[in-house]
Design an enzyme around this catalytic site. Sequence first.
Site, PDB file in Angstrom:
ATOM      1  N   ASP A  68      34.744  34.278  41.700  1.00  0.00           N
ATOM      2  CA  ASP A  68      33.428  34.915  41.813  1.00  0.00           C
ATOM      3  C   ASP A  68      33.371  36.320  41.203  1.00  0.00           C
ATOM      4  O   ASP A  68      32.314  36.814  40.869  1.00  0.00           O
ATOM      5  CB  ASP A  68      32.994  34.981  43.293  1.00  0.00           C
ATOM      6  CG  ASP A  68      34.046  35.639  44.178  1.00  0.00           C
ATOM      7  OD1 ASP A  68      35.069  36.108  43.648  1.00  0.00           O
ATOM      8  OD2 ASP A  68      33.860  35.672  45.405  1.00  0.00           O
ATOM      9  N   HIS A  69      34.529  36.966  41.045  1.00  0.00           N
ATOM     10  CA  HIS A  69      34.521  38.356  40.569  1.00  0.00           C
ATOM     11  C   HIS A  69      34.469  38.440  39.048  1.00  0.00           C
ATOM     12  O   HIS A  69      33.658  39.133  38.467  1.00  0.00           O
ATOM     13  CB  HIS A  69      35.763  39.098  41.071  1.00  0.00           C
ATOM     14  CG  HIS A  69      35.675  39.543  42.497  1.00  0.00           C
ATOM     15  ND1 HIS A  69      35.528  38.673  43.541  1.00  0.00           N
ATOM     16  CD2 HIS A  69      35.710  40.782  43.052  1.00  0.00           C
ATOM     17  CE1 HIS A  69      35.477  39.358  44.671  1.00  0.00           C
ATOM     18  NE2 HIS A  69      35.579  40.641  44.398  1.00  0.00           N
ATOM     19  N   ASP A 123      40.408  39.998  50.365  1.00  0.00           N
ATOM     20  CA  ASP A 123      39.225  40.762  49.982  1.00  0.00           C
ATOM     21  C   ASP A 123      38.757  41.503  51.225  1.00  0.00           C
ATOM     22  O   ASP A 123      38.719  40.922  52.321  1.00  0.00           O
ATOM     23  CB  ASP A 123      38.124  39.836  49.471  1.00  0.00           C
ATOM     24  CG  ASP A 123      36.994  40.641  48.862  1.00  0.00           C
ATOM     25  OD1 ASP A 123      36.926  40.721  47.631  1.00  0.00           O
ATOM     26  OD2 ASP A 123      36.185  41.219  49.623  1.00  0.00           O
ATOM     27  N   ARG A 383      28.829  48.913  48.627  1.00  0.00           N
ATOM     28  CA  ARG A 383      29.605  50.074  48.173  1.00  0.00           C
ATOM     29  C   ARG A 383      28.859  50.806  47.077  1.00  0.00           C
ATOM     30  O   ARG A 383      28.307  50.177  46.176  1.00  0.00           O
ATOM     31  CB  ARG A 383      30.973  49.635  47.630  1.00  0.00           C
ATOM     32  CG  ARG A 383      31.857  49.163  48.733  1.00  0.00           C
ATOM     33  CD  ARG A 383      33.268  48.902  48.306  1.00  0.00           C
ATOM     34  NE  ARG A 383      34.012  48.567  49.514  1.00  0.00           N
ATOM     35  CZ  ARG A 383      35.010  47.691  49.585  1.00  0.00           C
ATOM     36  NH1 ARG A 383      35.411  47.076  48.498  1.00  0.00           N
ATOM     37  NH2 ARG A 383      35.596  47.459  50.725  1.00  0.00           N
ATOM     38  N   SER A 536      38.364  48.756  48.773  1.00  0.00           N
ATOM     39  CA  SER A 536      38.835  47.412  48.455  1.00  0.00           C
ATOM     40  C   SER A 536      40.238  47.115  48.973  1.00  0.00           C
ATOM     41  O   SER A 536      41.021  48.016  49.243  1.00  0.00           O
ATOM     42  CB  SER A 536      38.824  47.288  46.935  1.00  0.00           C
ATOM     43  OG  SER A 536      39.728  46.328  46.499  1.00  0.00           O
ATOM     44  N   ARG A 538      42.321  45.627  47.045  1.00  0.00           N
ATOM     45  CA  ARG A 538      43.082  45.352  45.827  1.00  0.00           C
ATOM     46  C   ARG A 538      44.504  45.911  45.862  1.00  0.00           C
ATOM     47  O   ARG A 538      44.714  47.106  46.003  1.00  0.00           O
ATOM     48  CB  ARG A 538      42.314  45.848  44.591  1.00  0.00           C
ATOM     49  CG  ARG A 538      42.042  47.320  44.583  1.00  0.00           C
ATOM     50  CD  ARG A 538      41.094  47.703  43.451  1.00  0.00           C
ATOM     51  NE  ARG A 538      39.738  47.248  43.739  1.00  0.00           N
ATOM     52  CZ  ARG A 538      38.630  47.817  43.268  1.00  0.00           C
ATOM     53  NH1 ARG A 538      38.709  48.846  42.476  1.00  0.00           N
ATOM     54  NH2 ARG A 538      37.448  47.355  43.582  1.00  0.00           N
TER      55      ARG A 538
END
Length: 643
Positions: A68-69, A123, A383, A536, A538
């Site tokens: 999706d990203h 996520d 965000r 995030s 990440r």
Amino acid sequence: MATITEKILREHLVEGAVDGKLPQAGSEIAIKIDQTLTQDATGTMAYLEFEAIGVPRVKTELSVSYVDHNTLQTDFMNADDHDYLRSVAAKYGILFSRPGNGICHQVHLERFARPGKTLLGSDSHTPTAGGIGSLAIGAGGLDVALAMGGGAFHLNTPKIVGVKLSGELKPWVSAKDVILELLKRLDVKGGVGKVFEYFGPGVRTLSVPERATITNMGAELGATTSIFPSDNVTKKYLESEGRADQWVELKPDSVSDYKERIEIDLSTIEPMVAKPHSPGNVGKVSELEGQKVNQVIVGSCTNSSYRDLMVAAAVLKGKTVHPDISFAILPGSRQVYKMIADNGALADLISAGARILESACGPCIGMGFAPCSKGVTVRTFNRNFEGRCGTADAKAYLVSPETAAAIAITGAFIDPRKLGEFPKIRAAKTAVDDSMIIRPPENGSGVEIIRGPNIKPLPELKPLEASLSKEVLLKVGDNITTDHIMPAGAKILPLRSNVPAISEFVFSKVDATFPKRAKEKGGGIVVGGENYGQGSSREHAAIAPLYLGVRAVIAKSWARIHKDNLMNWGIVPLTFVNAADYDKIAQGDVLEMPHLREELKAGKEVTIKTKNGQVMTKCELTPRAMEILLEGGLIPYTKNKGS
Ligand code: MIC
Ligand code: SF4
């Protein structure tokens, strides 16, 4: 007597119980994970890690891999990643949600999340599933990889905060305004170490997707997660998704179990807005009345349910988007996309001049649709960090779909209540359709993994050195986000499976010379202020600095996921014992930690010699996390344990 969170934790507890009970808040526990989710931007790394751990098939009840990203596909890189993810999913027993099927959190809520189950996702907005009563936590890819392999997830027992909702939202006010109100009260650090559990008579006035908007953005409070009860509303939602058999009731034994409480009277909430550049910088929309806007977008995992898109469609029906505004929608899932297409609302949006974007994260993560120079962009997202939208000098504001739609037609900030009567939102039959979800074969051992040229192996991890003497490569202030450390966006996001390449962009928005200097100096140290690493999940914000030789980060305080990511990748997260010592260190200073390993091992404070004298720091990790750090990270630790 227990809260919902305590009940779910207790049922899933595998380590850390004290007399069969949950230990005190702050003590480490480990829980069994029932479900996992990944998305492509963190997923390629998570699956490379899963491969490195060497388990033949996932051991969870359900694991889903979403794309999706990274769907912009400006060259081969994204598409190669998609192939890699699809083949890994087939090999290891993971469901694969194809690109176009929607944003992981929205699709997971619709199709898979279950009340009472634990969900770990790579996520930070995984808590979205808390809207359906799942205990859903965001983590780094490595923790998720481990959970897929059957490993428990370690966390500190959270403090439970009861959020009592009473009353009912007024027309033109919605769930987004509720969570913005909470952010206004608590700011982006207010939820660290906590789970927000919603209760009270106001709960039943909110649908599951509305609850999910609230739990989604609980991530911005820094919370471990947020959760709603599973009640009749939840039951109806599961029925509409053809999953009635998955309903279980969830409620606290007694509301007196909530020792810490917050009260929100829904009927008093007004349309709210988070102003640049923090989701915690919240005010009332009415305070900005009349200020010009350039761009409006409705979508993201926070606000792209059927209801949210219908609100936009109803407000825009028969009107035209203001000439100064570029307006777009991105449906959260193919399911809601199809529903608004079937009932004509999509046509209303198209007629009004809306630009229809793919059902994916898109502009939320800076993948296209950047606003103009110094632009004002108003988004229903979660965000608004500086530069995240892709335009360095743009100003991003976060609002509800109601407010966004009102601005789209008027061209400036307006309290949506001024538009008069709230339009009627038509109900629709849920368009259940799992045809874009590929189920893995019973036996995937023969599946060949497809690895494009952009997929590079993980950096090697070595045990922590005995001492450290390194330069401070960068000194930053408070609330540094992972978007500062490892930016995303159309240029950088395609490099998520290529650590050497992505490391060239570490801190690029703060100081573009960082990667070069880090390499020239043979690595070094980063110094930060409060709430370092918020945002995030990440892992690249740890792995890429590691690749550049960063060995330690010293901060005044931490965001949970990022601190765990540093530790999982063998970078020492140190906290100033005395926050004022932050001022004793300047960029360029050489810091010496002559007894680093020994002190860490003995659980002592770490002594740092600076040119302004000695500075004491502590490394607040559980004994297990400390062992991981000393061994150089979670991969070597897991391998050593295994052998
Ligand atoms: C985000 O909203 O920042 C992301 C992109 O979804 C991240 C994951 C990532 O950086 O890949 C998140 O929230 O964890
Ligand atoms: Fe995607 Fe944005 Fe949600 Fe992150 S916050 S999962 S980028 S929609």
